[in-house]
Design an enzyme around this catalytic site. Structure first.
Site, short mmCIF file in Angstrom:
data_model
loop_
_atom_site.label_atom_id
_atom_site.label_comp_id
_atom_site.label_asym_id
_atom_site.label_seq_id
_atom_site.Cartn_x
_atom_site.Cartn_y
_atom_site.Cartn_z
N HIS A 206 22.92 15.03 2.30
CA HIS A 206 23.72 16.15 1.75
C HIS A 206 23.66 16.28 0.23
CE1 HIS A 206 27.63 14.09 0.49
NE2 HIS A 206 27.03 13.13 1.17
N CYS A 330 33.98 10.44 -3.64
CA CYS A 330 34.39 9.58 -2.54
C CYS A 330 35.60 8.73 -2.91
CB CYS A 330 33.24 8.68 -2.13
SG CYS A 330 31.69 9.55 -2.11
#
Ligand SMILES: Cc1ncc(COP(=O)(O)O)c(C=O)c1O
Length: 393
Positions: A206, A330
């Protein structure tokens, strides 16, 4: 979302390319066979995975059988670290140490912590103010007890590229294996596993206009590591579980596209990035570019704006049509100060005022112009409200 919103968070994720989407769609509808099935439905999806494996391998100069598909960069990192550690423990129990750096992504640091709790010893190397690991520090840290060295290729926050070839050579001289987390580098800079001399390399789809939830670990031919997911024995017994066929097909196409347009990508994105850096440096006082100027991935610009809180800056930018980040998407929800910037020796003020703008193929010069103008006024506005008003306004 408004279509005129400017997306400058490509290090977090990227839009799926039209060509990638087009190749994936049939594998969600008509071609739904399980690759483990012997009949034609199964053979069709097996062939699709073989093509994807070839495309991923070609992007990094590997051979297809050296590619193991995973659920993303995080799993690839976990497989490299835990798979090597578990295998080493069963074959060479005296090799119970791993060397990594202080600026790795959590996908490396957390498995290291887990291994530490299971009796492995982890050595964390420091970095320079630009975020570079010193080869001499690695040399000094190595010993016969080291099973693996894991140093990231390009940092996800500041974009600094490590001297991987040199570091891998040093690790090998001491008899250790070398893994690199290339999630932010693969598909963005020329990269050959053979030239770098790495034993393992992690990638994620991604980050290069492929779908989310798929990635791969390159494992040099002949190298044995232990699986960390057990079951039906897919991926040559290394990663059990029915394959994510549409995701793998999309990742393969994304790699083919990235390899084909690499020089176009590098030119376009680095020109925009340099233009952005130049304008910010000239037009916004008390701002500073972080990371290395020369050893840097083409799409990363990371700044400190003194006297401003980075979180406030992101909210204000978003309100004004610009999507940016302070660093790692993240771990950003954990609201902890960046361990990367801390390791680079930044003060609390330098860390809190930080902003990452990461570019992609679709960004334009006009978007950079709009970004600089929004950024200038938002920084000014926040400084007016800040307790440091007198110092930086
Ligand atoms: C350097 C690095 N490693 C690993 C990962 C995790 O990859 P994934 O999101 O595919 O699990 C990221 C994601 O941001 C990253 O930047």
């Amino acid at each position: 979302m408004a279509t005129d919103h400017i997306y400058l968070d490509n290090a977090a994720s990227t839009p799926v390319a039209d060509e990638v989407m087009a190749e994936m769609l049939p594998y969600m509808k008509q071609q739904y066979g399980n690759p483990s099935s012997i009949h034609r439905f199964g053979r069709e999806t097996t062939r699709a995975i073989q093509l994807a494996r070839k495309r991923v391998a070609e992007m990094i100069g590997a051979s297809p059988r050296e590619i193991t598909f995973t659920s993303g960069g995080t799993e690839a990192d976990n497989l490299a670290l835990k798979g090597t550690a578990i295998h080493a423990r069963s074959r060479e129990p005296e090799k119970n140490r791993i060397i990594t750096s202080n600026i790795e992504h959590d996908a490396v640091l957390e498995p290291c912590k887990d291994l530490e709790s299971r009796g492995f010893v982890i050595t964390y190397l420091p970095v320079t103010g630009e975020g570079l690991v010193r080869p001499s520090d690695l040399k000094n840290a190595l010993g016969k007890d080291v099973a693996l060295v894991s140093i990231m290729h390009a940092n996800n926050e500041v974009g600094t590229i490590q001297p991987i070839k040199e570091l891998a050579g040093i690790a090998h001289q001491a008899g250790a294996l070398f893994h690199t987390d290339a999630v932010q580098a693969a598909g963005k800079i020329p990269l050959s596993v053979k030239d770098l001399g790495v034993d393992m390399m992690s990638m994620s789809s991604h980050k290069i206009n492929g779908p989310k939830g798929v990635g791969a670990l390159y494992i040099r031919s002949g190298l044995k590591i232990a699986p960390i997911i057990h079951g039906g024995g897919q991926e040559s017994e290394l990663r059990s579980g029915t394959e994510n066929v549409p995701g793998i097909v999309g990742f393969g196409k994304a790699c083919e596209l990235a390899a084909k347009r690499l020089s176009q990508y590098q030119t376009h994105v680095s020109e925009l990035r340099d233009y952005l850096i130049e304008r910010v440096s000239k037009e916004i006082p008390h701002s500073r570019l972080n990371g290395s100027r020369t050893s840097r991935i083409p799409n990363n610009a990371h700044f400190t704006f003194f006297g401003v809180n980075g979180e406030d800056l992101i909210i204000k930018l978003d309100e004004n049509g610009v999507a940016a980040s302070t660093g790692s998407a993240c771990s950003v929800k954990k609201q902890k100060p960046s361990h990367v910037l801390k390791a680079m020796g930044f003060s609390y003020e330098e860390i809190t005022g930080s902003l990452r703008l990461s570019l992609g193929m679709h960004n334009t010069r006009e978007e950079i112009d709009r970004t600089v103008s929004v950024l200038s006024s938002v920084v000014k506005e926040l400084r007016e409200l800040s307790p440091f008003k007198g110092k930086y306004a």
